[in-house]
Design an enzyme around this catalytic site. Structure first.
Site, mmCIF file in Angstrom:
data_model
loop_
_atom_site.group_PDB
_atom_site.id
_atom_site.type_symbol
_atom_site.label_atom_id
_atom_site.label_comp_id
_atom_site.label_asym_id
_atom_site.label_seq_id
_atom_site.Cartn_x
_atom_site.Cartn_y
_atom_site.Cartn_z
ATOM 1 N N SER A 55 0.822 -1.214 0.000
ATOM 2 C CA SER A 55 0.000 0.000 0.000
ATOM 3 C C SER A 55 0.852 1.259 0.000
ATOM 4 C CB SER A 55 -0.955 -0.001 1.194
ATOM 5 O OG SER A 55 -0.236 -0.170 2.404
ATOM 6 N N HIS A 97 -40.431 21.809 -11.602
ATOM 7 C CA HIS A 97 -40.505 20.983 -12.826
ATOM 8 C C HIS A 97 -39.834 21.675 -14.013
ATOM 9 C CE1 HIS A 97 -43.733 18.674 -10.746
ATOM 10 N NE2 HIS A 97 -44.064 19.870 -10.306
ATOM 11 N N SER A 105 -14.212 25.760 -28.442
ATOM 12 C CA SER A 105 -14.278 24.505 -29.195
ATOM 13 C C SER A 105 -13.135 24.476 -30.201
ATOM 14 C CB SER A 105 -15.620 24.447 -29.920
ATOM 15 O OG SER A 105 -15.515 23.636 -31.077
ATOM 16 N N LYS A 161 -18.037 29.050 -29.921
ATOM 17 C CA LYS A 161 -18.412 28.407 -28.667
ATOM 18 C C LYS A 161 -17.688 28.974 -27.450
ATOM 19 C CE LYS A 161 -20.772 25.341 -28.066
ATOM 20 N NZ LYS A 161 -20.824 23.893 -28.270
ATOM 21 N N GLU A 165 -19.365 21.823 -15.821
ATOM 22 C CA GLU A 165 -19.608 20.434 -16.241
ATOM 23 C C GLU A 165 -18.681 19.471 -15.504
ATOM 24 O OE1 GLU A 165 -20.961 20.840 -20.853
ATOM 25 O OE2 GLU A 165 -19.029 21.667 -20.300
ATOM 26 N N LYS A 211 -8.241 3.653 1.887
ATOM 27 C CA LYS A 211 -7.460 4.872 1.670
ATOM 28 C C LYS A 211 -7.701 5.546 0.327
ATOM 29 C CE LYS A 211 -4.298 2.964 4.796
ATOM 30 N NZ LYS A 211 -5.225 1.799 4.819
HETATM 31 N N1 ARG Z 1 -1.345 -1.378 5.365
HETATM 32 C C1 ARG Z 1 -2.325 -1.791 6.345
HETATM 33 C C2 ARG Z 1 -3.626 -0.986 6.123
HETATM 34 O O1 ARG Z 1 -3.536 -0.016 5.455
HETATM 35 C C3 ARG Z 1 -1.818 -1.537 7.709
HETATM 36 C C4 ARG Z 1 -2.397 -2.403 8.747
HETATM 37 C C5 ARG Z 1 -1.860 -3.763 8.593
HETATM 38 N N2 ARG Z 1 -2.330 -4.591 9.634
HETATM 39 C C6 ARG Z 1 -2.316 -5.898 9.533
HETATM 40 N N3 ARG Z 1 -2.770 -6.570 10.514
HETATM 41 N N4 ARG Z 1 -1.862 -6.486 8.427
HETATM 42 O O2 ARG Z 1 -4.671 -1.325 6.589
#
Ligand code: ARG
Length: 460
Positions: free
Chosen positions: A22, A155, A276, A282, A289, A324
């Protein structure tokens, strides 16, 4: 380097490492991770796990890492599993063996919750600031046209006349609710999870209140099992962001229409429109948008996390790592869209004569006339019928409200007094709506003042 491994004989496969890392996105959490770890080092010193000297070395090393991170190339070549692992590797490089103590009594499960909470808190504050700035602009724009009358629509058909500042204040209210929602989300975000351990609570007697105070939290979470799998606070933010985007999207839709040749009410500035590649004439409302378009992405982010959490067994599961990217995505889009919306409002000009003419050409006064009859004693249902016949007759003969004389009106009902004929002008009917929350000119002036007071307390 791994934060685990003793129990394993074989290492992870290349495909698993690639699939599960990650760092490529949670690097955004570097600063909260380090700030949280510094506070944690101090907590470890307070319970005697670190000496004062060790704590100082660790805290200083973390400061150094943060400074390094400001220079480009910091993450180059890093293959760590996640940002938490990277931070500890860097700590080891700088502070040596003492780094092995930093994870005493702490789990990544609570750490990741801590980091996200700190990050989301910052994004909420940013969004609140941008919302307040947009709301200020809405009020300012409304105040530029205190007497401008527009047909209000239901409406998408002309319904009743309203003041342009009343219309602008409608948006103010929507964004004020969004602001409130962000504040509410912040209250649930801003609780310290540290001390929860992996799921069972830490075995070291940390003063959680002291860590919370140091990191700017309002309090501490109450149950370690809950903390480990809780992403409600992230969803609260995503919902607040989604609602804000929904409002921005509807505002964009209105203004795309109002600035079209068909409406012709609003002139969008050159600075927020584009041309455009083929059609030289235009001037397209791309900024609006795109705001409307980005709404889908934020709702998608909300939906993604919602579905991810549904069905997870109690406490942490690796699925939660998927929290995330939706958060980052939503925060980026809402920030950009709020900035853009503000710039559009700031530079837009109303051409008041156009909506005023639209109001006069239509039967937005019909309700005013029926209500005048009702005020004079005609039961409203009958008054409705009488004015309905007047409208039908006008439509058939191509007449506007202003074409009618008091005498002609009286032919539809003896209850029409000559005095009521003034209601054929849209501005007159609006004066009957001096109720709090209504479009009467005094009610709107008071609402504008109140909006300014509310803005002041937001800046507070
Ligand atoms: N990279 C993990 C996350 O974003 C961190 C937590 C990892 N915890 C675990 N028990 N593997 O959630």
């Amino acid at each position: 380097m791994k934060l685990w491994g003793g129990r394993f004989e074989g290492g992870p496969s290349e495909v698993f490492e690639r699939f599960s890392e990650s760092l490529s996105f949670d690097r955004k959490l570097l600063e909260p991770d380090i700030r949280g770890s510094q506070a944690f080092a101090r907590a470890l010193a307070r319970v005697g796990v670190l000496s004062e000297e060790e704590c100082r070395r660790i805290v200083e090393a973390f400061d150094g890492i943060l400074e390094d991170a400001r220079r480009p190339g910091f993450f180059d070549g890093a293959t760590d599993e996640d940002v938490h692992t990277l931070v500890i590797r860097k700590l080891k490089e700088r502070a040596g063996a003492v780094a092995d103590k930093i994870h005493t009594g702490r789990s990544r499960n609570e750490q990741v919750s801590l980091d996200i909470r700190m990050w989301v808190r910052g994004e909420i504050d940013r969004a609140k600031g941008l919302l307040a700035a947009l709301m200020e602009e809405l009020v300012r724009h409304g105040r530029c046209y205190p007497d401008a009358v527009i047909p209000g629509y239901t409406h998408l058909r002309r319904a009743q006349a309203v003041l342009w500042p009343h219309y602008m204040l409608a948006w103010f209210e929507m964004f004020a609710r969004d602001y409130e929602r962000l504040e509410q989300a912040r209250r649930r975000v801003n609780l310290l999870p540290l001390g929860s351990g992996a799921l069972a609570g830490s075995a070291f007697p940390f003063d959680r209140g002291a860590i919370a105070a140091e990191l700017g939290f309002d309090g501490v979470t109450r149950n370690s099992l809950d903390v480990s799998g809780d992403r409600d606070f992230a969803l609260d933010f995503l919902y607040a962001a989604s609602m804000t985007m929904l409002h921005l999207s509807r505002l964009a839709e209105d203004w795309i229409l109002y600035s079209s040749e068909e409406f012709g009410w609003l002139e969008l500035a050159d600075s927020v429109t584009s041309g455009s590649s083929l059609m030289p004439q235009k001037k397209n409302p791309d900024s609006l948008e795109l705001i409307r378009g980005k709404c889908g992405r934020v709702w998608g982010a909300f939906n993604a996390l919602f579905v991810t959490v549904k069905g997870l067994p109690t406490t942490y599961n690796r699925d939660l790592q998927e929290d995330k990217e939706p958060l980052f995505e939503a925060a980026a889009q809402i920030t950009a869209s709020l900035e853009m919306a503000r710039a559009v409002v700031q530079s837009a000009k109303l051409k008041p004569a156009v909506p005023a003419a639209a109001a006069e050409a239509s039967w937005v006064v019909a309700t005013d006339l029926a209500e005048a009859l009702a005020r004079a004693g005609t039961p409203f249902h009958q008054a409705h019928q009488i004015v309905g016949r007047l409208v039908l007759d006008s439509v058939k003969r191509g007449r506007k409200p202003a074409d009618w004389t008091p005498e002609e009106l009286a032919a539809f009902s003896p209850d029409f007094t000559p005095e009521m004929a003034r209601l054929l002008k849209p501005v007159e009917g609006m004066r009957t709506r001096e109720i709090p929350g209504g479009t009467g000119p005094q009610a709107v002036a008071a609402a504008l003042e109140e909006a300014e007071r509310r803005l002041q307390s937001m800046r507070g």
